[in-house]
Scaffold this motif. Structure first.
Motif, PDB file in Angstrom:
ATOM      1  N   PHE A 629       2.905  -9.166 -41.963  1.00  0.00           N
ATOM      2  CA  PHE A 629       3.094  -9.863 -43.171  1.00  0.00           C
ATOM      3  C   PHE A 629       5.036  -9.475 -43.854  1.00  0.00           C
ATOM      4  CE2 PHE A 629       2.760  -9.296 -47.950  1.00  0.00           C
ATOM      5  CZ  PHE A 629       1.842 -10.939 -47.812  1.00  0.00           C
ATOM      6  N   ILE A 630       5.277  -8.047 -43.789  1.00  0.00           N
ATOM      7  CA  ILE A 630       6.986  -8.427 -44.322  1.00  0.00           C
ATOM      8  C   ILE A 630       7.356  -8.967 -44.095  1.00  0.00           C
ATOM      9  CG2 ILE A 630       7.805  -6.956 -45.576  1.00  0.00           C
ATOM     10  CD1 ILE A 630       5.506  -4.593 -45.568  1.00  0.00           C
ATOM     11  N   THR A 631       7.193  -8.722 -42.515  1.00  0.00           N
ATOM     12  CA  THR A 631       8.304  -9.617 -42.030  1.00  0.00           C
ATOM     13  C   THR A 631       7.977 -10.980 -41.766  1.00  0.00           C
ATOM     14  OG1 THR A 631       8.455  -7.868 -39.826  1.00  0.00           O
ATOM     15  CG2 THR A 631       9.419 -10.460 -39.655  1.00  0.00           C
ATOM     16  N   HIS A 632       7.393 -11.387 -41.890  1.00  0.00           N
ATOM     17  CA  HIS A 632       7.306 -12.916 -42.609  1.00  0.00           C
ATOM     18  C   HIS A 632       7.478 -13.270 -43.633  1.00  0.00           C
ATOM     19  CE1 HIS A 632       4.762 -13.602 -38.508  1.00  0.00           C
ATOM     20  NE2 HIS A 632       5.223 -14.156 -38.691  1.00  0.00           N
ATOM     21  N   LEU A 633       7.199 -13.133 -44.551  1.00  0.00           N
ATOM     22  CA  LEU A 633       7.681 -12.842 -46.510  1.00  0.00           C
ATOM     23  C   LEU A 633       9.414 -13.304 -46.581  1.00  0.00           C
ATOM     24  CD1 LEU A 633       6.023 -12.255 -48.907  1.00  0.00           C
ATOM     25  CD2 LEU A 633       6.312 -10.276 -48.939  1.00  0.00           C
ATOM     26  N   PHE A 634       9.957 -11.927 -45.886  1.00  0.00           N
ATOM     27  CA  PHE A 634      11.535 -12.452 -45.058  1.00  0.00           C
ATOM     28  C   PHE A 634      11.501 -13.509 -44.829  1.00  0.00           C
ATOM     29  CE2 PHE A 634      11.792  -7.535 -45.611  1.00  0.00           C
ATOM     30  CZ  PHE A 634      12.148  -7.070 -46.212  1.00  0.00           C
ATOM     31  N   LYS A 635      10.960 -13.789 -44.257  1.00  0.00           N
ATOM     32  CA  LYS A 635      11.499 -15.610 -43.889  1.00  0.00           C
ATOM     33  C   LYS A 635      11.565 -16.545 -44.467  1.00  0.00           C
ATOM     34  CE  LYS A 635       9.940 -14.533 -38.908  1.00  0.00           C
ATOM     35  NZ  LYS A 635       9.458 -14.573 -37.606  1.00  0.00           N
ATOM     36  N   CYS A 636      10.692 -16.485 -45.964  1.00  0.00           N
ATOM     37  CA  CYS A 636       9.828 -17.438 -47.062  1.00  0.00           C
ATOM     38  C   CYS A 636      11.646 -17.754 -47.750  1.00  0.00           C
ATOM     39  CB  CYS A 636       8.971 -16.893 -47.876  1.00  0.00           C
ATOM     40  SG  CYS A 636       7.997 -16.846 -47.286  1.00  0.00           S
ATOM     41  N   LYS A 637      12.310 -18.287 -47.670  1.00  0.00           N
ATOM     42  CA  LYS A 637      13.821 -18.194 -48.752  1.00  0.00           C
ATOM     43  C   LYS A 637      13.725 -19.544 -48.029  1.00  0.00           C
ATOM     44  CE  LYS A 637      16.177 -16.923 -44.423  1.00  0.00           C
ATOM     45  NZ  LYS A 637      16.799 -15.868 -43.775  1.00  0.00           N
ATOM     46  N   PRO A 638      14.455 -19.962 -49.247  1.00  0.00           N
ATOM     47  CA  PRO A 638      14.046 -19.680 -50.564  1.00  0.00           C
ATOM     48  C   PRO A 638      13.757 -19.590 -51.604  1.00  0.00           C
ATOM     49  CG  PRO A 638      15.904 -21.653 -50.799  1.00  0.00           C
ATOM     50  CD  PRO A 638      15.088 -21.729 -49.154  1.00  0.00           C
ATOM     51  N   ILE A 639      13.619 -18.808 -52.677  1.00  0.00           N
ATOM     52  CA  ILE A 639      12.565 -18.675 -53.416  1.00  0.00           C
ATOM     53  C   ILE A 639      12.818 -18.967 -54.867  1.00  0.00           C
ATOM     54  CG2 ILE A 639      10.110 -17.311 -54.079  1.00  0.00           C
ATOM     55  CD1 ILE A 639      10.846 -15.725 -51.246  1.00  0.00           C
ATOM     56  N   SER A 640      12.167 -19.732 -55.793  1.00  0.00           N
ATOM     57  CA  SER A 640      11.979 -19.741 -57.029  1.00  0.00           C
ATOM     58  C   SER A 640      10.655 -18.224 -57.917  1.00  0.00           C
ATOM     59  CB  SER A 640      11.399 -21.070 -57.767  1.00  0.00           C
ATOM     60  OG  SER A 640      10.068 -21.253 -56.607  1.00  0.00           O
ATOM     61  N   MET A 641      11.505 -19.017 -58.906  1.00  0.00           N
ATOM     62  CA  MET A 641      11.129 -17.860 -59.869  1.00  0.00           C
ATOM     63  C   MET A 641       8.783 -17.881 -59.465  1.00  0.00           C
ATOM     64  SD  MET A 641      10.825 -15.362 -61.791  1.00  0.00           S
ATOM     65  CE  MET A 641      12.129 -15.032 -62.349  1.00  0.00           C
ATOM     66  N   VAL A 642       8.707 -19.422 -59.737  1.00  0.00           N
ATOM     67  CA  VAL A 642       7.426 -19.838 -59.290  1.00  0.00           C
ATOM     68  C   VAL A 642       6.776 -19.205 -58.058  1.00  0.00           C
ATOM     69  CG1 VAL A 642       5.743 -21.160 -59.952  1.00  0.00           C
ATOM     70  CG2 VAL A 642       7.963 -21.009 -61.615  1.00  0.00           C
ATOM     71  N   GLY A 643       7.631 -19.631 -57.305  1.00  0.00           N
ATOM     72  CA  GLY A 643       7.454 -18.707 -55.968  1.00  0.00           C
ATOM     73  C   GLY A 643       7.288 -17.865 -55.373  1.00  0.00           C
ATOM     74  N   ALA A 644       7.908 -16.859 -56.325  1.00  0.00           N
ATOM     75  CA  ALA A 644       7.560 -15.681 -56.420  1.00  0.00           C
ATOM     76  C   ALA A 644       6.552 -14.835 -56.741  1.00  0.00           C
ATOM     77  CB  ALA A 644       9.503 -14.772 -56.380  1.00  0.00           C
ATOM     78  N   GLU A 645       6.421 -15.432 -57.679  1.00  0.00           N
ATOM     79  CA  GLU A 645       5.466 -15.381 -58.008  1.00  0.00           C
ATOM     80  C   GLU A 645       3.873 -15.565 -57.875  1.00  0.00           C
ATOM     81  OE1 GLU A 645       4.534 -17.081 -62.656  1.00  0.00           O
ATOM     82  OE2 GLU A 645       6.305 -15.425 -63.265  1.00  0.00           O
ATOM     83  N   GLN A 646       3.618 -16.836 -56.631  1.00  0.00           N
ATOM     84  CA  GLN A 646       2.319 -16.992 -56.308  1.00  0.00           C
ATOM     85  C   GLN A 646       2.694 -16.194 -55.159  1.00  0.00           C
ATOM     86  OE1 GLN A 646       0.373 -19.891 -56.830  1.00  0.00           O
ATOM     87  NE2 GLN A 646      -0.611 -19.092 -54.876  1.00  0.00           N
ATOM     88  N   LEU A 647       3.896 -15.892 -54.498  1.00  0.00           N
ATOM     89  CA  LEU A 647       3.592 -14.667 -53.683  1.00  0.00           C
ATOM     90  C   LEU A 647       3.246 -13.584 -54.008  1.00  0.00           C
ATOM     91  CD1 LEU A 647       7.106 -15.773 -51.116  1.00  0.00           C
ATOM     92  CD2 LEU A 647       4.452 -15.587 -50.200  1.00  0.00           C
TER      93      LEU A 647
END
Length: 783
Positions: A629-647
């Motif tokens: 899950f953390i490996t796939h988390l690093f693939k989530c880019k770029p991330i906005s502030m709201v996107g980070a909050e959702q994640l």
């Protein structure tokens, strides 16, 4: 004071003491000063003088009494001297009379003994001989006297003559040649046995030997090696014959021999020695004709006969040295007697712990165990080969039955249950142990153990590993790549409910086999000879079952893990920079939770009897899923502030689901094991910290770097680089931040410095805390 003739007298030194006191008074009184002193005390010198005279008279009387006492003592000594001389004379006279009486009895007894011996009056001889021998013991110290030595030699000659005469009488009554038997016992021979009890023990042994040999002479003729009844298939006839002979002996000769000779037992024991020798000879000659059924039949009948002997006789003649012994004495007890299978035991055999049932009370020792059946030991290879063949056929039948019946049906009591074939296997093992133990606890037990090891491995490979759902193999290891075939959309192939139940059944069966194999090893070590214990080792077979367990757990983990892969892939492909507001959990989280709720309850219910392995499954899944899950988390880019909050919201949702995973979908909520909870909290908290760093503004740089170091304890440049990529920063911006991180890493900030750094962050801690609280409210509302 000493008393002499009823009068007390002073010791011999008293007169000198009195004279001492008298002289002392004479020295004291004439002194004028002392006279004045005495007058003051009220004493007159004349009174003292009279007292002195009275004392002298008293001591004179005492001396007179003492002299008279000494004279009386001397007189008593003179009187008693004569009495002592009379006592010695009387004692010698009594001894002389007694010795003369004994001599008269000995001489008369020897004469009578010789006369009775010639007339074969053994009844009278038995009583007289013992008396003569007892009287002769009194003359051991007089053997130097010719007459006494002559009488002793006559007694020895009479004993020798009696022994020869009795042996001749028995030879005439029970001739060694021929099988003709006398009509019945003789009173003369019965009395002769009483005499033999007193004579040299070799006479008694010779009588018993001749009688037993004559009694078994018919047996040697009837069951000669060339006779049809001598073969193993008619072994019952041998034991029937000796039983008839024992009955015949009791009827005809039971009263002829003394009870303490145990003649019936001696006949039976000699029969056993002869039978063992004859059977060993004929089996060596006809070894190729021995089949396992015939061998087991002969063994069973023989052990039954040995049991019959144990019930009838005590076995005391086996150790008295009068008859030949076994070349290699067997153990005195049947170590597997408590393990004989009964119908009740076979019904319980399908339950857990088959080989660990409470022992029955130990059966009484059987001193006759192996006295005949030991002859079968050299031919036990026939039995071992037969068991090898039978077990091979049993494994083949298990394989065929599994193919015909298929895997356990789901949603029934059979799901996840131990496969019945393993209980059948261990029941058969127990029967083999019982049969083998009746014959030997030596090398045949080692050979049987080797067969057990072979088919434990066969069972693990053919029944357990061989029936796990098919997967592609790489370097011998199990993988689940074949399950990752794409179907419609992002769905992948996964195990069916039936396949999950099958894996759980195989896991439970392997766990049962592992525990029971350990018990089997302990049983074998208990039963085998002490010198062979070190050769009993089933560790390799236990390791094989452990491997099956690990493979089964890995399959379950890989299946659930693979089912979650499409959802994680979808997460990494989302446009997180375009997320405009925080909503409910994302669809990929819903998909992961769905797969968990589908698989985990099935696995938990089917592993209800092996909770520790279900816990292992949960731990291995967490150790596999969270890093992925953390490996796939690093693939989530770029991330906005709201996107980070959702994640962050999605991550927290997954964290709560994982914490609840051991009891998810269960009506009975159990607290998750601490070891599992620790893994989930540590892994998912790291994911949350990564997202919190992503949410933080990257300026000022020092504050951002220090915040990263504080939140991620395992911080390093590689992880920092990935976080910068998630924030969408350019490479030029990243280089200065990486350089700053390298400068800050060697000296971690103190608590005060960290606090000041946090206070300089663009969004204050209160602002960040406010956003986190909002996310938590959304999570609680959803839950």
């Amino acid at each position: 004071m000493k008393r002499r003739n009823g009068v007390d007298s002073e010791p011999r030194d008293m007169p000198s003491e009195a004279s001492y006191y008298s002289s002392s008074l004479q020295r004291i009184v004439p002194d004028p000063k002392k006279q004045r002193f005495l007058l003051v005390l009220g004493c007159h010198p004349q009174a003292l003088e009279e007292a002195q005279k009275a004392i002298q008279q008293l001591f004179g009387k005492i001396k007179d009494i003492k002299d008279k006492a000494e004279k009386s003592e001397q007189m008593v000594k003179e009187i008693t001297r004569d009495i002592k001389q009379l006592d010695h004379a009387k004692r010698h006279l009594t001894t002389s009379i007694t010795t003369l009486n004994h001599l008269h009895m000995l001489a008369g007894g020897v004469d009578s003994l010789e006369a009775m011996t010639r007339r074969r009056q053994y009844g009278e001889v038995a009583n007289l001989l013992q008396g003569v021998m007892n009287v002769l013991e009194h003359f051991h110290k007089y053997m130097g006297i010719p007459q006494i030595r002559q009488l002793s030699e006559r007694v020895k000659a009479a004993q020798t003559e009696l022994g020869q005469q009795i042996l001749a009488d028995f030879e005439e009554a029970f001739p060694s040649q021929g099988t003709k038997r006398p009509g019945g016992p003789s009173n003369v021979l019965r009395d002769a046995c009483l005499v033999a009890n007193i004579l040299d023990p070799r006479i008694k042994q010779e009588i018993m030997k001749k009688f037993i040999k004559q009694h078994l002479s018919e047996y040697l003729v009837l069951f000669q090696e060339n006779q049809d009844v001598a073969w193993l298939d008619k072994i019952d006839r041998r034991y029937a014959w000796i039983k008839r002979q024992l009955v015949d002996y009791e009827e005809k000769y039971g009263r002829m021999f003394p009870r303490e000779w145990y003649m019936a037992e001696r006949i039976a024991v000699e029969f056993c020695h002869v039978t063992r020798t004859e059977l060993a000879k004929i089996m060596r000659t006809r070894a190729k004709e021995i089949e396992v059924k015939l061998l087991l039949f002969a063994i069973q009948r023989t052990t039954n006969f040995e049991g019959f002997l144990a019930k009838r006789f005590s076995g005391c003649t086996l150790t008295d040295g009068t008859l030949k012994k076994l070349e290699s004495p067997p153990t005195s007890t049947n170590p597997f007697l408590e393990d004989e299978p009964t119908p009740e035991m076979e019904e319980l055999a399908t339950e857990r712990g088959d080989l660990d049932q409470p022992k029955k009370p130990k059966a009484p020792d059987n001193p006759f165990h192996g006295i005949v059946s030991k002859c079968f030991e050299p031919h036990l290879y026939v039995y071992i080969e037969s068991q090898d063949k039978n077990l091979g056929e049993l494994i083949d039948r298990f394989v065929a039955d599994f193919k015909a019946q298929g895997p356990p049906k789901p949603n029934t009591d059979e799901g996840g249950a131990v496969l019945p074939s393993c209980a059948d296997l261990f029941v058969y093992y127990k029967k083999c142990m019982v049969q083998c133990s009746q014959l030997s606890t030596g090398e045949p037990m080692i050979a049987l153990t080797t067969i057990f090891q072979k088919y434990l491995r066969e069972y693990a490979w053919k029944i357990l590993s061989g029936n796990l759902p098919k997967t592609t193999t790489s370097s011998g290891g199990l993988t689940i790549s074949s399950l990752l075939k794409e179907k419609e959309g992002s769905e992948v192939a996964k195990f069916t409910v039936e396949e999950l139940c099958l894996i759980c059944s195989i896991l439970s069966t392997a766990e049962y086999c592992l525990a029971t194999t350990q018990q089997l090893e302990e049983k074998l070590k208990e039963k085998v000879d002490i010198s062979l214990i070190e050769r009993i080792n089933l560790t390799g077979e236990m390791d094989t079952f452990s491997t099956v367990i690990s493979s089964s757990i890995q399959l379950l983990v890989q299946d659930l893990d693979a089912a979650c892969d499409p959802a994680l892939t979808a997460m990494s492909k989302m446009q997180w920079q375009n997320v405009e507001h925080v909503g409910d959990q994302s669809p990929y989280v819903t998909s992961v939770i769905l797969h968990i709720k589908q698989n985990v309850p099935i696995i938990r219910d089917n592993l209800a009897s092996t909770r520790k392995y279900f816990t292992q499954f949960c731990i291995k899944f967490a150790n596999s899923f969270i890093p992925k899950f953390i490996t796939h988390l690093f693939k989530c880019k770029p991330i906005s502030m709201v996107g980070a909050e959702q994640l962050l919201l999605d991550t927290h949702s997954l964290k709560m689901v994982l914490l609840d995973l051991p009891s998810i979908g269960s009506q009975v909520v159990r607290k998750a094991p601490a070891s599992y909870t620790k893994i989930v909290v540590k892994g998912m908290t790291r994911a949350e910290m990564i997202l919190k760093v992503v949410m933080a503004p990257h300026e000022p740089l020092v504050v951002f770097v220090d915040n990263y170091i504080k939140l991620l304890t395992d911080c390093n440049t590689e992880t920092f680089q990935k976080i910068l990529d998630m924030k969408g920063l350019k490479r030029s911006e990243q280089s200065s931040m990486l350089e700053l991180l390298r400068q800050r890493l060697p000296a971690p900030p103190s608590g005060t410095e960290s606090a000041s750094s946090l206070s300089l962050m663009a969004p204050t801690p209160e602002q960040e805390s406010s956003r986190i609280r909002k996310l938590e409210k959304l999570i609680k509302k959803r839950l």
